[in-house]
Design a protein around this motif. Structure first.
Motif, short mmCIF file in Angstrom:
data_model
loop_
_atom_site.label_atom_id
_atom_site.label_comp_id
_atom_site.label_asym_id
_atom_site.label_seq_id
_atom_site.Cartn_x
_atom_site.Cartn_y
_atom_site.Cartn_z
N ASP A 1 39.02 40.35 28.44
CA ASP A 1 40.00 40.23 29.35
C ASP A 1 39.35 40.84 30.51
OD1 ASP A 1 42.24 38.71 28.30
OD2 ASP A 1 42.53 40.61 26.87
N VAL A 2 39.38 40.19 31.85
CA VAL A 2 38.64 40.84 32.83
C VAL A 2 39.64 41.19 33.93
CG1 VAL A 2 36.88 40.66 34.70
CG2 VAL A 2 36.34 39.76 32.42
N GLN B 1 41.54 41.60 37.49
CA GLN B 1 40.87 41.17 38.86
C GLN B 1 40.50 42.49 39.64
OE1 GLN B 1 44.10 39.33 41.23
NE2 GLN B 1 43.17 39.82 43.08
N GLY B 2 39.39 42.09 40.32
CA GLY B 2 38.90 42.95 41.25
C GLY B 2 37.77 44.15 40.67
N VAL B 3 37.26 43.76 39.49
CA VAL B 3 36.25 44.44 38.72
C VAL B 3 35.06 44.73 39.54
CG1 VAL B 3 36.95 44.17 36.63
CG2 VAL B 3 35.29 42.68 37.42
N THR B 4 34.45 45.63 39.61
CA THR B 4 33.08 45.82 40.00
C THR B 4 31.97 45.25 39.13
OG1 THR B 4 32.62 48.12 38.92
CG2 THR B 4 33.65 48.12 41.05
N ARG B 5 30.73 45.09 39.54
CA ARG B 5 29.75 44.74 38.76
C ARG B 5 29.67 45.51 37.53
NH1 ARG B 5 24.97 46.66 37.91
NH2 ARG B 5 23.07 45.14 37.15
N GLU B 6 29.55 46.69 37.57
CA GLU B 6 29.15 47.56 36.55
C GLU B 6 30.45 47.41 35.44
OE1 GLU B 6 29.10 48.37 39.75
OE2 GLU B 6 26.78 48.50 39.72
N GLU B 7 31.73 47.69 35.99
CA GLU B 7 32.67 47.03 34.88
C GLU B 7 32.49 45.97 34.45
OE1 GLU B 7 36.28 49.79 37.52
OE2 GLU B 7 35.72 47.76 37.92
N ALA B 8 32.29 44.90 35.04
CA ALA B 8 32.01 43.52 34.33
C ALA B 8 31.08 43.64 33.12
CB ALA B 8 31.73 42.54 35.54
N LEU B 9 29.89 44.14 33.50
CA LEU B 9 28.90 44.33 32.40
C LEU B 9 29.58 45.04 31.28
CD1 LEU B 9 25.90 45.60 34.66
CD2 LEU B 9 26.15 43.74 33.33
N ASP B 10 30.23 45.89 31.44
CA ASP B 10 31.18 46.54 30.19
C ASP B 10 31.81 45.49 29.48
OD1 ASP B 10 29.53 48.77 30.22
OD2 ASP B 10 31.31 49.76 31.42
N LEU C 1 27.93 37.96 38.75
CA LEU C 1 28.71 36.61 38.49
C LEU C 1 30.19 36.65 38.20
CD1 LEU C 1 26.28 34.24 36.88
CD2 LEU C 1 26.73 34.36 39.10
N ILE C 2 30.37 37.71 37.12
CA ILE C 2 31.73 38.05 36.66
C ILE C 2 32.64 38.53 37.66
CG2 ILE C 2 33.31 39.19 35.16
CD1 ILE C 2 30.84 38.70 32.98
N ALA C 3 31.95 39.50 38.47
CA ALA C 3 32.65 40.30 39.55
C ALA C 3 33.14 39.12 40.72
CB ALA C 3 31.89 41.32 40.16
N HIS C 4 32.05 38.24 40.91
CA HIS C 4 32.35 37.24 41.86
C HIS C 4 33.66 36.30 41.14
CE1 HIS C 4 31.51 34.10 44.98
NE2 HIS C 4 31.98 33.30 44.04
N LEU C 5 33.75 36.24 40.27
CA LEU C 5 34.92 35.34 39.65
C LEU C 5 36.22 35.89 39.66
CD1 LEU C 5 33.16 33.77 36.50
CD2 LEU C 5 33.73 32.41 38.43
N ALA C 6 36.07 37.12 39.26
CA ALA C 6 37.40 37.99 39.38
C ALA C 6 37.81 38.69 40.68
CB ALA C 6 37.26 39.20 38.21
N LYS C 7 37.17 38.16 41.69
CA LYS C 7 37.56 38.60 43.04
C LYS C 7 39.14 38.45 43.32
CE LYS C 7 36.52 38.29 48.03
NZ LYS C 7 35.67 37.74 49.10
N THR C 8 39.53 37.00 43.01
CA THR C 8 40.96 36.71 43.20
C THR C 8 41.78 36.57 41.85
OG1 THR C 8 40.30 34.54 43.29
CG2 THR C 8 40.28 35.66 45.54
N ARG C 9 41.23 36.70 40.72
CA ARG C 9 42.06 36.43 39.60
C ARG C 9 41.30 37.16 38.39
NH1 ARG C 9 40.95 30.25 37.95
NH2 ARG C 9 39.42 29.73 39.13
N ALA C 10 42.54 37.46 37.74
CA ALA C 10 41.59 38.08 36.22
C ALA C 10 41.16 37.01 35.51
CB ALA C 10 43.08 38.57 35.71
#
Length: 336
Positions: free
Chosen positions: A147-148, A150-159, A243-252
């Motif tokens: 689960d990702v 909304q609004g995660v950073t790149r570093e958070e997304a990697l985890d 890429l994941i942070a880009h996807l999660a900019k506006t939605r989880a």
């Protein structure tokens, strides 16, 4: 840790696979399906890792792992979002048609949402009703997320990356222009894609996984001949965290979201548009890129798209030459 889904019902049957892909252990007592494992990763992953360790030690009995019996690790997923992280590939597309590459493409990823309700298994045929549609393979890297928010950073997304694998993202090139001209994106031109037999946790990849990129040569063979030998860790403009942070900019994003890298593409050593493997180059991960290079060099493409009976193999090996994810091995099949 390596995981796979054997063919059973719509969503497969989860198994843990040995590092050398020789055997597997049934994981149904822990989680029946890959999606069930991802839905409770924090609770399930330690149990799966313990099972993998017991399989490696021989304290549980393993059965022979047959890649032909494997479904896609996620036979159907909640989401399939494919990026275009290798801007060299995009640059060649535009260069072939005489168009400039917008500066924004170097810092703003391209992404589209594809069909996720049915992925092909690694040995399933590529169904093609009409050769004039311009069937192409696209060898890519994929990751699967937890689960990702909304609004995660790149570093958070990697985890939040739980698994890594490969995909043959099939495209029908001759249907794409008319669809994009409508201004509403892909649909008919993006049929079902095939996933590698095995997905691997990032910690199971060792030095091959660094900074959100899979490092290693992506082997692509066409009709038994080397076609592509690009390094997936080279020339990747946007890593998976970005890429994941880009996807999660506006939605989880829901657990089980599959994110693709786009076609793996390397620049040539001389900075040119690329050379075939037979000429000492890195080759190509899709036919369209070769056709673009032919257009740049000769004024028109010379290589045909896939025809009925053609075969495609996609895989990656470790430093000892052993397959990491198993092999996608498909033949184009005529359907009525």
């Amino acid at each position: 840790m390596k995981l796979a889904s054997l063919k059973q019902g719509r969503d497969g049957h989860l198994v843990v696979v040995a590092d050398d892909l020789s055997t597997y252990a049934d994981a149904s007592a822990i989680a029946q399906t890959m999606q069930a494992a991802l839905d409770d990763w924090a609770g399930v992953a330690p149990k799966l890792k313990a099972l993998a360790a017991n399989l490696a030690r021989g304290t549980v009995t393993g059965a022979a792992f047959d890649e032909a019996a494997a479904a896609a690790p996620l036979p159907r997923a909640y989401q399939w979002a494919d990026g275009s992280a290798y801007v060299n590939h995009v640059k060649l597309v535009r260069q072939a048609r005489g168009a400039e590459l917008p500066e924004s493409f170097w810092h703003d990823p391209l992404v589209y949402q594809g069909g996720s309700d049915g992925f092909l298994g690694p040995r399933d045929a590529i169904p093609l009703a009409d050769e004039s549609w311009g069937c192409d393979m696209e060898a890519e890297v994929v990751v699967v997320t937890d689960d990702v928010p909304q609004g995660v950073t790149r570093e958070e997304a990697l985890d939040l990356i739980r698994l890594v694998g490969l995909v043959n993202d099939v495209s029908l090139r001759n249907l794409i222009p008319a669809e994009l001209a409508k201004g509403f994106g892909f649909y008919q031109s993006k049929p079902a894609s095939a996933l590698s037999p095995v997905f691997v946790t990032p910690d199971g990849l060792g030095d091959c996984w660094q900074d959100g990129k899979l490092h290693g040569v992506l082997n692509v063979d066409l009709n038994g001949q080397p076609f592509g030998r690009a390094d997936a860790g080279v020339d990747m403009t946007f890593d998976f965290g970005t890429l994941i942070a880009h996807l999660a900019k506006t939605r989880a994003l829901a657990a089980g979201t599959i994110v693709g890298s786009g076609t793996v593409s390397n620049r040539d050593a001389d900075g040119g548009p690329g050379r075939p493997v037979a000429q000492g180059g890195h080759g190509y991960s899709c036919l369209a890129e070769l056709r673009m290079v032919e257009t740049i060099r000769y004024g028109k493409p010379e290589t045909a798209f896939l025809r009925h009976g053609d075969s495609v193999r996609i895989g990656m090996s470790d430093a000892d030459g052993r397959p990491i994810f198993g092999t996608i091995d498909q033949t184009v099949r005529e359907i009525a």
